[in-house]
Each structure stands twice: as C-alpha cells, then as structure tokens.
Design an enzyme around this catalytic site. Structure first.
Site, mmCIF file in Angstrom:
data_model
loop_
_atom_site.group_PDB
_atom_site.id
_atom_site.type_symbol
_atom_site.label_atom_id
_atom_site.label_comp_id
_atom_site.label_asym_id
_atom_site.label_seq_id
_atom_site.Cartn_x
_atom_site.Cartn_y
_atom_site.Cartn_z
ATOM 1 N N CYS A 21 -0.316 -5.455 -21.641
ATOM 2 C CA CYS A 21 0.387 -6.574 -22.116
ATOM 3 C C CYS A 21 0.514 -7.748 -21.419
ATOM 4 C CB CYS A 21 2.085 -5.907 -22.204
ATOM 5 S SG CYS A 21 2.087 -4.202 -23.146
HETATM 6 N N1 LIG Z 1 1.736 -5.577 -25.847
HETATM 7 C C1 LIG Z 1 2.983 -5.244 -25.545
HETATM 8 O O1 LIG Z 1 3.427 -3.977 -25.800
HETATM 9 N N2 LIG Z 1 3.744 -6.142 -24.961
HETATM 10 C C2 LIG Z 1 5.209 -5.936 -24.352
HETATM 11 C C3 LIG Z 1 6.137 -6.637 -24.835
HETATM 12 C C4 LIG Z 1 7.398 -6.341 -24.352
HETATM 13 C C5 LIG Z 1 8.558 -7.436 -24.593
HETATM 14 N N3 LIG Z 1 9.725 -7.177 -24.092
HETATM 15 C C6 LIG Z 1 8.898 -7.187 -26.208
HETATM 16 O O2 LIG Z 1 9.708 -6.387 -26.626
HETATM 17 O O3 LIG Z 1 8.190 -8.025 -26.976
#
Ligand SMILES: NC(=O)NCCC[C@H](N)C(=O)O
Length: 412
Positions: free
Chosen positions: A401
């Site tokens: 991510c």
């Molecule tokens: N690719 C991913 O799973 N990204 C994580 C994103 C975390 C962020 N706090 C969200 O909820 O969008």
C-alpha cells in the site's frame, strides 16, 4: 528516454526499478480522535517514529537498486509555471469543502504565499488549522470561525499509501476515483503530475480510468499478475462497473493484456482492498488471507467479439486452478496469512501480513510484526526484507500500500 523507462508495469513481481513514495508529514499530526473515522485511521501514529520507519523502508528499496521518488517532489516540480500552480490551487480549494467565498479567498492567498512549490505542496497535504489563517491575516478569529471545527482545510493523512490514488498499468495510468471524499482529494496530485511534470507531459500516456468518472476504483484493488492478466478486487472501495470501464479502455487501446480477473471479496474495513488479502510474491506463489477463500468468487472478463462488448464469465474452479489456468503455470502455492491459525491470521492480516511488496521474483518487503506469516514465507523459499512497523501500520496499510511502482523490468 525510452518508453519503458517512463512507466512500465507488466507484473507484480518483475524487478522493481522505480517507485513512488510519500514520506509521512505533518498531516499525521493533524489527526485527532474525532477525525479518525472519517479520515480512515484506527489510531494516531507517532509522526517522528513513523518517519523513521518510512525512511527504513525507502533505504531497503534504494539498497536493492530501486530509484525512489517522492510524491511531494513530483507534485512541486509539476507546478513551477504560475498559471498551472494557480489552476492547481483553485481545483484543490474547490474540492476542500470550504464553506464561504471569503474563506476560499483567504486560503488561496495563504497557499500561494509560500515562497516555493515544495513548501506549498507540503502545506496542502498537511491541512490548514483555523488559527494559521488568523495568525497570517492578523485578524480576529470571529471572521473565519463558523463552528468549533478546528480546520479550514482537512489534512490528508492517507497520502503515504501511494498505491491507491493512481496505479501504473502497463505503460498507462489508472487515475482513480476514490470511494471517500478524503481520499479522492489525493488524486489531484497525480492529475497534475501526469499532465504537467516534465518527465510525463506530452508523452501520450494512456489514462485507463479517470478521476472524473463517477464510480470508484482504488489502486490497492489493481494487481498486474503478468503481461496478459490483471486482477481487480470488487471490494469495499471498488465497484464492479469501474472494472468494466477500465477493462474496456485497456482492451480498446490494444494493450497486451487479455483478461481481467475480478475478485469479489467481502466488503469490510479490514479487507478494504484486494491487496490487503492477496498479493503475488513469485511466478506461482501468493499470499492470501484464509478468511476470503470461502466467500471468494472470481469473474473473468475478456474482449468481446464486436462493439467492444465484454465477455464476462463466472469462474467455477477453485482459486488455485483459476490462477494455474490464466497464468499458465503447473502449480500454485497459496501462502496463508498467520499460517492458517485463525487468531494469528486475524491479527496479522489486520496489520497487513498479506500486504507484501514484491521487489523481484521471490523477494519481498514485509512488516517485522507479522512474524508468523513471515516465517511461512521463508519456509516457502521467499527472501524477506523486514522493515519496522509499529507506527505506519496504524493507518491500516503495509509495504504494498505504501509504494506505487512506476517501472518494473519485464519478466522473461
Ligand atoms: N492498498 C491499501 O490497502 N491501502 C491501505 C489504505 C489505508 C487507508 N487508511 C484507507 O483506509 O484508505
């Protein structure tokens, strides 16, 4: 510069050459308990330590020959021209939910008052507290306060998850429309980078999906399994309709890709994107969270014969067989998060134990805290680069991510 050095991602596992990160900034310090829910955090990371952990991540990448670029630098370099800078600020303000013309004018003046673009971009990412405008204008707060809400412009604490607002697919870009208002604001940086940055402008980069579309898709759901097969999650964040849109656009432009596998996963916060429960770590090896295996349904989408219609088929085989068929491999290993133990799997998936970043076939970056899954990866012949993870993991994202590959070597 050859096209392959600008944008080139035809797999999840080809040697990573160039990647985009964002070093967590003061936006993290602008999180408060009242904001966490809406801004998609479960706790408030300690910024200084989060930055140390993030620097350790970047150093692992650099010491493995990966060129590391930062979103904040590219954004600043894209808006050197004043006309572009002003248009960028106008668009930013339009999407910042500021409730009066006067406040919007004040914010514009304040942002454009920064003496260099990099400081200006940092400020846009951090958010603007009400008292900053008061101190800047040397005016009474009553002019600008409408409620007890502490910000004129909200912070964007999720920016360090660079994977999501856009995704490199082949030699093009999926410029995503995000499910939530807070994350949709992040996609503006990518819009300006791919339109105006000297590295990308005038290069005819295909845009497979546009942020102006009104259904959502997020980069954590977009996985490039090889140069023929893309996997996309139908998830809490990505609509099935968006997958049809992007598939049509990719097939129409005659990219090499032949099939999109749509993975219908449970819609829940812990599994927000496909890459929180499934990633590719080698030619035929994948991490998976055991909880999605039962409910998982996969649809294959291929080019239709005429009028750009799509053929959509529900796959009836088990996941391993689907992967064997489409990736043309003899066997597939599914490496189960938490080694299949329900408690370890639940805990480690929550902390992104399945969210590996593959930097070369069989070589991944993982969080130290997911020791059960990490041991299993090693037992399956995967080489690990282990990074610290106490603070970064509080945002609910792992190494995949936190990284947006721009260039990977093509696979043999
Ligand atoms: N690719 C991913 O799973 N990204 C994580 C994103 C975390 C962020 N706090 C969200 O909820 O969008």
């Amino acid at each position: 510069m050859s096209k392959e050095n600008i944008l080139n991602v035809y797999s999840e596992i080809g040697k990573l050459k160039k990647v985009l990160l964002h070093r967590p900034g003061k936006e993290i310090e602008n999180l408060t308990p009242d904001l966490m829910d809406r801004l998609l955090f479960d706790d408030i990371p300690y910024m200084e330590v989060a930055r140390q952990e993030h620097d350790a991540f970047a150093n692992i990448l650099r010491s493995n020959d990966v060129e590391v670029l930062y979103l904040e630098d590219l954004a600043a370099e894209s808006i050197k021209n004043f006309g572009i800078k002003e248009a960028f600020v106008d668009e930013f303000i339009k999407e910042a939910n500021i409730d009066s013309i006067k406040k919007r004018e004040l914010v514009k003046e304040y942002i454009l008052g920064f003496s260099n673009e990099r400081d200006m971009v940092d400020k846009m990412m951090e958010g603007i507290r009400k008292e900053e405008i008061r101190d800047y204008k040397k005016t009474s707060l009553t002019d600008i306060v409408g409620s007890n809400y502490p910000f004129i412009v909200d912070p964007m604490p999720n920016l360090y998850f660079t994977r999501d607002p856009f995704a490199t697919i082949g030699q093009g870009i999926s410029l995503n429309h995000m499910r939530t208002v807070t994350r949709n604001r992040e996609t503006l940086f990518a819009k300006y980078i791919f339109k105006y940055h000297p590295e990308y402008k005038d290069k005819n980069i295909p845009i497979w999906f546009d942020r102006e579309n009104n259904t959502s898709i997020e980069g954590g759901d977009e996985l490039i399994l090889n140069n023929k097969v893309i996997a996309i999650g139908i998830s809490e964040r990505t609509d099935a309709y968006s997958i049809e849109t992007i598939a049509k656009n990719i097939f129409e432009k005659d990219e090499k890709f032949e099939v999109v596998l749509a993975f219908d996963i449970p819609k829940k916060r812990a599994f927000m994107h496909l890459d929180t429960v499934f990633t590719m770590v080698d030619y035929n090896k994948f991490t998976i969270h055991p909880e999605i295996e039962g409910p998982l349904t996969v649809y294959s989408i291929t080019r239709g014969s005429k009028d750009l219609k799509l053929n959509i088929k529900k796959e009836t085989m088990c996941l391993s067989d689907i992967l064997k068929k489409y990736l043309e491999v003899d066997d597939v290993t599914l490496i189960r998060c938490g080694a299949g133990n329900t408690i370890d799997a639940g805990r480690e998936q929550w902390n992104d134990g399945s969210n590996t970043l593959t930097i070369a076939p069989g070589e991944v970056v993982v969080y130290a805290r997911n020791h059960v899954t990490n041991r299993l990866l090693e037992q399956n012949g995967i080489k690990l680069h282990v990074m610290p993870s106490s603070e970064l993991s509080r945002g609910r994202g792992g190494p995949r991510c936190m990284s947006m590959p721009l260039v990977r070597e093509n696979l043999r």
